[in-house]
Design a protein around this motif. Structure first.
Motif, PDB file in Angstrom:
ATOM      1  N   SER A 192       0.855  -1.363  -0.037  1.00 51.62           N
ATOM      2  CA  SER A 192      -0.015  -0.022  -0.144  1.00 51.62           C
ATOM      3  C   SER A 192       0.817   1.369   0.088  1.00 51.62           C
ATOM      4  CB  SER A 192      -0.887   0.073   1.050  1.00 51.62           C
ATOM      5  OG  SER A 192      -0.232  -0.138   2.481  1.00 51.62           O
ATOM      6  N   LYS A 193       2.137   1.243   0.539  1.00 54.44           N
ATOM      7  CA  LYS A 193       2.905   2.297   0.213  1.00 54.44           C
ATOM      8  C   LYS A 193       3.217   2.879  -1.073  1.00 54.44           C
ATOM      9  CE  LYS A 193       7.667   3.709   0.840  1.00 54.44           C
ATOM     10  NZ  LYS A 193       8.947   3.256   0.538  1.00 54.44           N
ATOM     11  N   TRP A 209      -1.297   3.031  -3.171  1.00 54.71           N
ATOM     12  CA  TRP A 209      -2.089   3.417  -2.084  1.00 54.71           C
ATOM     13  C   TRP A 209      -3.577   3.053  -2.444  1.00 54.71           C
ATOM     14  CZ3 TRP A 209      -5.487   8.082  -1.920  1.00 54.71           C
ATOM     15  CH2 TRP A 209      -5.948   8.186  -0.684  1.00 54.71           C
ATOM     16  N   THR A 218      -4.651  -3.470  -3.389  1.00 56.21           N
ATOM     17  CA  THR A 218      -3.914  -3.082  -2.075  1.00 56.21           C
ATOM     18  C   THR A 218      -5.028  -4.015  -1.087  1.00 56.21           C
ATOM     19  OG1 THR A 218      -4.868  -0.949  -1.896  1.00 56.21           O
ATOM     20  CG2 THR A 218      -2.674  -0.960  -2.579  1.00 56.21           C
ATOM     21  N   TYR A 224      -0.953   8.590  -7.371  1.00 59.68           N
ATOM     22  CA  TYR A 224      -0.160   8.320  -6.020  1.00 59.68           C
ATOM     23  C   TYR A 224       1.150   7.896  -6.391  1.00 59.68           C
ATOM     24  CZ  TYR A 224       1.066   6.823  -1.499  1.00 59.68           C
ATOM     25  OH  TYR A 224       1.326   6.809   0.240  1.00 59.68           O
ATOM     26  N   TYR A 270       2.019  12.784   1.384  1.00 56.78           N
ATOM     27  CA  TYR A 270       1.571  11.241   1.116  1.00 56.78           C
ATOM     28  C   TYR A 270       1.046  10.697   2.585  1.00 56.78           C
ATOM     29  CZ  TYR A 270       2.883  11.733  -3.592  1.00 56.78           C
ATOM     30  OH  TYR A 270       2.893  12.257  -4.987  1.00 56.78           O
ATOM     31  N   CYS A 315       1.776   7.971   4.233  1.00 54.68           N
ATOM     32  CA  CYS A 315       2.605   7.033   5.005  1.00 54.68           C
ATOM     33  C   CYS A 315       2.607   7.327   6.496  1.00 54.68           C
ATOM     34  CB  CYS A 315       3.919   6.884   4.374  1.00 54.68           C
ATOM     35  SG  CYS A 315       4.143   6.303   3.084  1.00 54.68           S
TER      36      CYS A 315
END
Length: 94
Positions: free
Chosen positions: A18-19, A22, A27, A62, A89, A91
């Protein structure tokens, strides 16, 4: 493509990281809007179970134009509080 390395046994190693992807459909997280990338459609096609129309793929924005560091480095760097080079973002951990 890196696979998810966190979460339950149902998501680890079976979904896109997912990093990096996203809001992509593959994901392991649910977001407001998900997108089908050409990569997901290619995986569907390669499985032999689906015919795909690549023109239906969404453009993933993304991480766009963030370079190799975005992919290769952890989301957060050590510190108190932890810091990120990509605050725009989502994270939240490495």
């Amino acid at each position: 493509l890196e696979l998810e390395n966190q979460g339950s046994e149902a998501s680890m190693g079976t979904h896109f990281e997912s990093k990096l992807m996203w809001n992509e459909l593959m994901t392991a997280q649910t977001v407001m809007w998900t997108q089908f990338s050409q990569l997901t459609l290619a995986i569907f096609y390669d499985s032999g179970w689906y015919e795909v129309d690549y023109s239906r793929a969404d453009t993933l924005l993304y991480g766009k134009c963030q370079g190799c560091e975005f992919v290769d480095s952890p989301c957060m760097k050590a510190g108190n509080p932890p810091k990120t080079d990509y605050p725009e973002y989502y994270c939240k951990n490495s």
